[in-house]
Design an enzyme around this catalytic site. Sequence first.
Site, PDB file in Angstrom:
ATOM      1  N   GLN A  42     -11.113   0.107   8.235  1.00  0.00           N
ATOM      2  CA  GLN A  42     -10.181   0.942   8.997  1.00  0.00           C
ATOM      3  C   GLN A  42      -8.765   0.820   8.419  1.00  0.00           C
ATOM      4  OE1 GLN A  42     -10.946   3.080  11.475  1.00  0.00           O
ATOM      5  NE2 GLN A  42      -8.754   3.629  11.526  1.00  0.00           N
ATOM      6  N   MET A  95     -12.381  -2.577  -4.982  1.00  0.00           N
ATOM      7  CA  MET A  95     -11.694  -2.653  -6.278  1.00  0.00           C
ATOM      8  C   MET A  95     -11.480  -4.112  -6.679  1.00  0.00           C
ATOM      9  SD  MET A  95      -9.198   0.628  -6.457  1.00  0.00           S
ATOM     10  CE  MET A  95      -7.846  -0.022  -5.512  1.00  0.00           C
ATOM     11  N   GLN A 150      -8.008   7.350  -9.314  1.00  0.00           N
ATOM     12  CA  GLN A 150      -7.328   7.456  -8.018  1.00  0.00           C
ATOM     13  C   GLN A 150      -5.904   6.916  -8.062  1.00  0.00           C
ATOM     14  OE1 GLN A 150     -10.417   4.935  -6.120  1.00  0.00           O
ATOM     15  NE2 GLN A 150      -8.737   3.984  -4.999  1.00  0.00           N
ATOM     16  N   TYR A 210     -10.621  -8.343  -6.450  1.00  0.00           N
ATOM     17  CA  TYR A 210      -9.565  -9.229  -5.963  1.00  0.00           C
ATOM     18  C   TYR A 210      -9.768  -9.429  -4.451  1.00  0.00           C
ATOM     19  CZ  TYR A 210      -5.504 -12.035  -6.840  1.00  0.00           C
ATOM     20  OH  TYR A 210      -4.666 -13.117  -7.018  1.00  0.00           O
ATOM     21  N   LEU A 211     -10.941  -9.955  -4.156  1.00  0.00           N
ATOM     22  CA  LEU A 211     -11.465  -9.925  -2.793  1.00  0.00           C
ATOM     23  C   LEU A 211     -10.727 -10.870  -1.851  1.00  0.00           C
ATOM     24  CD1 LEU A 211     -15.252  -9.811  -3.705  1.00  0.00           C
ATOM     25  CD2 LEU A 211     -13.704  -7.897  -3.243  1.00  0.00           C
ATOM     26  N   GLN A 225      -8.754   7.261   4.067  1.00  0.00           N
ATOM     27  CA  GLN A 225      -9.879   7.194   3.127  1.00  0.00           C
ATOM     28  C   GLN A 225     -11.208   7.254   3.878  1.00  0.00           C
ATOM     29  OE1 GLN A 225     -10.153   4.492  -0.429  1.00  0.00           O
ATOM     30  NE2 GLN A 225     -11.241   3.203   1.032  1.00  0.00           N
ATOM     31  N   VAL A 246      -8.756  -6.514   9.056  1.00  0.00           N
ATOM     32  CA  VAL A 246      -8.588  -7.968   9.142  1.00  0.00           C
ATOM     33  C   VAL A 246      -7.137  -8.298   8.773  1.00  0.00           C
ATOM     34  CG1 VAL A 246      -9.335 -10.206   8.234  1.00  0.00           C
ATOM     35  CG2 VAL A 246     -11.003  -8.356   8.550  1.00  0.00           C
ATOM     36  N   SER A 280      -5.241  -6.640  -1.282  1.00  0.00           N
ATOM     37  CA  SER A 280      -5.193  -7.257  -2.609  1.00  0.00           C
ATOM     38  C   SER A 280      -3.769  -7.213  -3.156  1.00  0.00           C
ATOM     39  CB  SER A 280      -6.127  -6.526  -3.572  1.00  0.00           C
ATOM     40  OG  SER A 280      -7.439  -6.495  -3.053  1.00  0.00           O
ATOM     41  N   HIS A 316     -12.367  -7.694   2.764  1.00  0.00           N
ATOM     42  CA  HIS A 316     -13.578  -7.270   2.055  1.00  0.00           C
ATOM     43  C   HIS A 316     -14.795  -8.037   2.583  1.00  0.00           C
ATOM     44  CE1 HIS A 316     -10.431  -6.609  -1.210  1.00  0.00           C
ATOM     45  NE2 HIS A 316     -10.980  -5.410  -1.119  1.00  0.00           N
TER      46      HIS A 316
HETATM   47  P1  AMP Z   1     -10.057  -1.995  -1.852  1.00  0.00           P
HETATM   48  O1  AMP Z   1     -10.644  -3.072  -2.699  1.00  0.00           O
HETATM   49  O2  AMP Z   1      -8.637  -2.254  -1.457  1.00  0.00           O
HETATM   50  O3  AMP Z   1     -10.295  -0.622  -2.406  1.00  0.00           O
HETATM   51  O4  AMP Z   1     -10.847  -2.034  -0.474  1.00  0.00           O
HETATM   52  C1  AMP Z   1     -12.249  -1.970  -0.438  1.00  0.00           C
HETATM   53  C2  AMP Z   1     -12.683  -1.796   0.990  1.00  0.00           C
HETATM   54  O5  AMP Z   1     -12.209  -2.882   1.776  1.00  0.00           O
HETATM   55  C3  AMP Z   1     -12.126  -0.516   1.626  1.00  0.00           C
HETATM   56  O6  AMP Z   1     -13.101   0.076   2.458  1.00  0.00           O
HETATM   57  C4  AMP Z   1     -10.971  -1.038   2.432  1.00  0.00           C
HETATM   58  O7  AMP Z   1     -10.643  -0.227   3.541  1.00  0.00           O
HETATM   59  C5  AMP Z   1     -11.499  -2.385   2.887  1.00  0.00           C
HETATM   60  N1  AMP Z   1     -10.387  -3.257   3.240  1.00  0.00           N
HETATM   61  C6  AMP Z   1      -9.302  -3.571   2.494  1.00  0.00           C
HETATM   62  N2  AMP Z   1      -8.465  -4.367   3.179  1.00  0.00           N
HETATM   63  C7  AMP Z   1      -9.028  -4.560   4.400  1.00  0.00           C
HETATM   64  C8  AMP Z   1      -8.645  -5.293   5.573  1.00  0.00           C
HETATM   65  N3  AMP Z   1      -7.501  -5.980   5.638  1.00  0.00           N
HETATM   66  N4  AMP Z   1      -9.485  -5.254   6.632  1.00  0.00           N
HETATM   67  C9  AMP Z   1     -10.644  -4.552   6.595  1.00  0.00           C
HETATM   68  N5  AMP Z   1     -11.047  -3.850   5.523  1.00  0.00           N
HETATM   69  C10 AMP Z   1     -10.259  -3.852   4.442  1.00  0.00           C
END
Ligand code: AMP
Length: 281
Positions: free
Chosen positions: A145, A27, A58, A29-30, A150, A173, A183, A34
């Site tokens: 994870q 989504m 969602q 705001y990397l 999800q 991470v 984010s 990510h």
């Molecule tokens: P999001 O942009 O929050 O929807 O996340 C996109 C992907 O990045 C999803 O598969 C998340 O589980 C993964 N993600 C988000 N934060 C972390 C993190 N701290 N460590 C590992 N993966 C992450």
Amino acid sequence: MRVIETVAELRSWRRSISGTLGLVPTMGYLHAGHLALVQRARAENAQVAVSIFVNPTQFGPGEDYDRYPRDTERDLVLLREAGVDVVYMPTPDEMYPPGFDTAIDVGGITARLEGASRPHHFRGVATVVAKLFNQVQPDRAYFGQKDAQQLLVVRKMVRDLDLPVEIVPVPTVREPDGLALSSRNVALTPAERTAALSLSRGLFTAQDRYRAGERDADVLRAVVSEHLAAEPLVEPDYVSLADAETLEELTVVDRPALLSLAARIGQTRLIDNVLLGDESD
Ligand code: AMP
């Protein structure tokens, strides 16, 4: 790096490439979480596509869809540096044209945890992920994870619907002090940021107790809850210790388990988890 905004252009790019394609759905705001997914995808595939789409379906009414942080220019710089081939950024209208009216409901596990607190959340997630898989047609897709439920929902959907994509999980991470990258962390005030440390500290303390031999699920949940309760700014939503596959709450931790939580801190809702009884234990 190509930036693609339409399904038609994406399809024509997909037809033009050869070798395996890895997809990282985000989504935007990397952050480094990510980028860990992107690095893994880069290492394992000839081509890497990252999608950036803040998926309105969602988010529930009153949730943070409008407030969700966005910074496309910065995201594109980071993805270019990471060696991504294509960034797919559909508009909401491209993803959901007028008349769109189909959904994917994954059963069972979606009623629990996040699903109990956020009705329809996983319908939105499963539907958009299925659409992204059909649009991008990746060989592999990478999920964190950090969003453990999800990951389970996506895996179940892929299994149940025979979707031809391999789901690759990537470990969470964290900041050096333990806070899981998200984010949403950008919205925390300094005091809230400090209070948020109780989430990972509670989980790690319970994980230590598990590794020292504690198997009573109530005791381990209580360890987490006590850490959260010690921070007045933290309003816990749930603390769960459940079977890592079915998400059924456990009495005794006698199989691989997911210790997870959600909590509100000011305006921000955060989730975090650790696995108990996986290879690292
Ligand atoms: P999001 O942009 O929050 O929807 O996340 C996109 C992907 O990045 C999803 O598969 C998340 O589980 C993964 N993600 C988000 N934060 C972390 C993190 N701290 N460590 C590992 N993966 C992450």
